[in-house]
Design a protein around this motif. Structure first.
Motif, PDB file in Angstrom:
ATOM      1  N   LEU A 292      26.322  47.704  41.688  1.00  0.00           N
ATOM      2  CA  LEU A 292      25.857  47.192  40.405  1.00  0.00           C
ATOM      3  C   LEU A 292      26.838  46.138  39.915  1.00  0.00           C
ATOM      4  CD1 LEU A 292      25.635  50.802  39.475  1.00  0.00           C
ATOM      5  CD2 LEU A 292      23.621  49.494  38.865  1.00  0.00           C
ATOM      6  N   VAL A 293      26.311  45.106  39.283  1.00  0.00           N
ATOM      7  CA  VAL A 293      27.158  44.096  38.647  1.00  0.00           C
ATOM      8  C   VAL A 293      26.707  43.962  37.196  1.00  0.00           C
ATOM      9  CG1 VAL A 293      27.972  41.711  38.656  1.00  0.00           C
ATOM     10  CG2 VAL A 293      27.380  42.821  40.822  1.00  0.00           C
ATOM     11  N   GLY A 294      27.640  44.232  36.277  1.00  0.00           N
ATOM     12  CA  GLY A 294      27.295  44.143  34.871  1.00  0.00           C
ATOM     13  C   GLY A 294      28.531  44.172  33.996  1.00  0.00           C
ATOM     14  N   ALA A 295      28.322  43.996  32.704  1.00  0.00           N
ATOM     15  CA  ALA A 295      29.431  44.089  31.760  1.00  0.00           C
ATOM     16  C   ALA A 295      29.976  45.514  31.764  1.00  0.00           C
ATOM     17  CB  ALA A 295      28.971  43.695  30.361  1.00  0.00           C
ATOM     18  N   LYS A 296      31.290  45.636  31.606  1.00  0.00           N
ATOM     19  CA  LYS A 296      31.916  46.950  31.596  1.00  0.00           C
ATOM     20  C   LYS A 296      31.266  47.858  30.582  1.00  0.00           C
ATOM     21  CE  LYS A 296      35.367  49.911  30.088  1.00  0.00           C
ATOM     22  NZ  LYS A 296      35.464  50.638  28.795  1.00  0.00           N
ATOM     23  N   LYS A 297      30.958  47.352  29.389  1.00  0.00           N
ATOM     24  CA  LYS A 297      30.354  48.160  28.333  1.00  0.00           C
ATOM     25  C   LYS A 297      28.975  48.662  28.728  1.00  0.00           C
ATOM     26  CE  LYS A 297      29.162  45.953  24.527  1.00  0.00           C
ATOM     27  NZ  LYS A 297      27.693  46.046  24.382  1.00  0.00           N
ATOM     28  N   ASP A 298      28.267  47.916  29.556  1.00  0.00           N
ATOM     29  CA  ASP A 298      26.950  48.349  30.022  1.00  0.00           C
ATOM     30  C   ASP A 298      27.071  49.397  31.130  1.00  0.00           C
ATOM     31  OD1 ASP A 298      25.496  46.757  28.260  1.00  0.00           O
ATOM     32  OD2 ASP A 298      25.596  45.016  29.582  1.00  0.00           O
TER      33      ASP A 298
ATOM     34  N   PRO B  84      35.765  45.658  27.444  1.00  0.00           N
ATOM     35  CA  PRO B  84      34.320  45.881  27.279  1.00  0.00           C
ATOM     36  C   PRO B  84      33.423  44.768  27.810  1.00  0.00           C
ATOM     37  CG  PRO B  84      35.482  46.589  25.320  1.00  0.00           C
ATOM     38  CD  PRO B  84      36.509  45.929  26.201  1.00  0.00           C
ATOM     39  N   TYR B  85      33.828  43.501  27.656  1.00  0.00           N
ATOM     40  CA  TYR B  85      32.960  42.404  28.060  1.00  0.00           C
ATOM     41  C   TYR B  85      33.322  41.820  29.428  1.00  0.00           C
ATOM     42  CZ  TYR B  85      31.021  42.693  23.403  1.00  0.00           C
ATOM     43  OH  TYR B  85      30.390  43.143  22.263  1.00  0.00           O
ATOM     44  N   ASP B  86      34.252  42.458  30.134  1.00  0.00           N
ATOM     45  CA  ASP B  86      34.540  42.058  31.513  1.00  0.00           C
ATOM     46  C   ASP B  86      33.305  42.302  32.374  1.00  0.00           C
ATOM     47  OD1 ASP B  86      37.113  41.385  30.901  1.00  0.00           O
ATOM     48  OD2 ASP B  86      38.051  43.137  31.810  1.00  0.00           O
ATOM     49  N   ILE B  87      33.038  41.399  33.306  1.00  0.00           N
ATOM     50  CA  ILE B  87      31.941  41.592  34.256  1.00  0.00           C
ATOM     51  C   ILE B  87      32.513  42.289  35.488  1.00  0.00           C
ATOM     52  CG2 ILE B  87      30.081  40.509  35.547  1.00  0.00           C
ATOM     53  CD1 ILE B  87      29.968  40.195  32.465  1.00  0.00           C
ATOM     54  N   VAL B  88      31.933  43.429  35.835  1.00  0.00           N
ATOM     55  CA  VAL B  88      32.459  44.269  36.912  1.00  0.00           C
ATOM     56  C   VAL B  88      31.399  44.471  37.985  1.00  0.00           C
ATOM     57  CG1 VAL B  88      33.491  46.503  37.503  1.00  0.00           C
ATOM     58  CG2 VAL B  88      33.925  45.483  35.243  1.00  0.00           C
ATOM     59  N   ALA B  89      31.794  44.258  39.239  1.00  0.00           N
ATOM     60  CA  ALA B  89      30.956  44.614  40.384  1.00  0.00           C
ATOM     61  C   ALA B  89      31.416  45.971  40.890  1.00  0.00           C
ATOM     62  CB  ALA B  89      31.068  43.566  41.486  1.00  0.00           C
TER      63      ALA B  89
END
Length: 337
Positions: free
Chosen positions: A167-173, A101-106
């Motif tokens: 998009l780059v954001g937290a997985k949960k977002d 959930p809190y991984d940052i994903v591009a």
């Protein structure tokens, strides 16, 4: 802070995976392994056999395969309009399952690539952005390329319209945007403004953002009354702007270090003044969130002038194309291009 990359979409173009392989290699060449934890490609079962040699060449890249849901398709005034919105939802949602959930994903498309890793520092730069609670959807701001983030005061007045390309954001977002129901074909419909007509009652990018907001609405948030394009009040326009600037950080592809070749082929020079860039984002933050960013005022003025001229042109074009013989003449001249 560890970052991850999700590449989604078809990896096959005209029976070949060469273009995808080149894009993947270009992205990998920008990566510092001390920052990047995992790279995932989410694509279709039908492409599995063709992409196997690429999988063997990049054993550290995880490939995920799912069933292609197909395109939405509808005939509007004799023109077949297609949308790959459900393909975007499917391939992105399935790919996101590979992360915590809190991984940052591009998240990028399979027909695009990174040219630099500047997006990492840009994301970290805004992680603690001050935001208005009533307009917050994401736990943390999401980095978004400015391509297609429309200015509703322009001659392309689309509300709630981020870009879905990168998009780059937290997985949960990102889950809030993509772990949603498939779009129905009724989003395709002919709607008109004073300046243009559009074959989408709600554009694919709008569907993602509006669905996410409505699905996560609570009593302390501003509700949406928006139903279809070109039919909105001044208050709804302001709500759209504030939802965008409180949840997304706008940067141009060149600032991020990102390239989507299709833009150069299909969209170059089209509606430049209608797109919010980072300077516009800072200006909007100053107006609506009472920030104090330094901005380039001359660029703001230039875009307003270009929008003014664009409105005159598109209003005249729209008026003239309502005249039957002019519409027929225009079709005969341009339809064969």
């Amino acid at each position: 802070m560890k970052f991850n990359i999700l590449i989604q979409g078809s990896v096959c173009c005209n029976g070949s995976v060469n273009s995808f392989e080149q894009n993947l290699r270009k992205t990998l060449n920008t990566i510092d392994e001390s920052f990047i934890s995992k790279i995932v490609v989410s694509t279709w079962d039908l492409d599995r056999e063709l992409v196997t040699p690429v999988m063997n060449s990049f054993p550290h890249v995880t490939f995920i395969f799912s069933k292609d849901p197909g395109a939405l398709s509808k005939a509007i005034n004799g023109v077949t309009v297609n949308s790959n919105i459900n393909r975007l939802i499917q391939s992105t949602a399935v790919g996101l399952q590979e992360f915590s959930p809190y991984d940052i994903v591009a998240k990028i498309r399979s027909d695009s690539y990174f040219t630099r890793s500047d997006w990492i520092e840009l994301y970290k730069k805004h992680i603690s952005l001050k935001r208005s609670e009533e307009f917050i959807l994401f736990d943390k701001p999401v980095l978004n390329i400015s391509t297609f983030i429309r200015n509703p005061d322009s001659f392309l007045p689309f509300l709630y319209h981020p870009s879905d390309i990168m998009l780059v954001g937290a997985k949960k977002d990102l889950d809030l945007l993509f772990n949603i129901p498939y779009a129905e074909v009724d989003i395709i419909d002919n709607v008109k403004s004073k300046f243009i007509s559009c074959h989408f009652k709600i554009c694919p990018e709008q569907y993602l953002f509006i669905t996410a907001i409505n699905s996560n609405y609570s009593s302390n948030k501003v509700s949406l009354s928006f139903k279809k394009n070109f039919n909105f009040t001044e208050n709804e326009k302001i709500n759209s702007i504030r939802y965008l600037i409180n949840n997304f950080i706008f940067y141009s592809p060149s600032e991020i270090g990102f390239r989507w070749p299709k833009w150069w082929i299909k969209y170059l020079g089209k509606g430049w003044s209608t797109i919010y860039d980072h300077n516009d984002w800072k200006n909007l933050r100053n107006i609506y969130e009472k920030d104090s960013y330094s901005i380039c005022k001359s660029r703001i003025i230039l875009k307003k002038y270009m929008i003014f001229l664009g409105k005159i042109y598109f209003y005249m074009r729209s008026y003239l194309l309502n005249i039957t013989w002019i519409k027929k003449l225009a079709y005969n001249i341009f339809a064969k291009r």
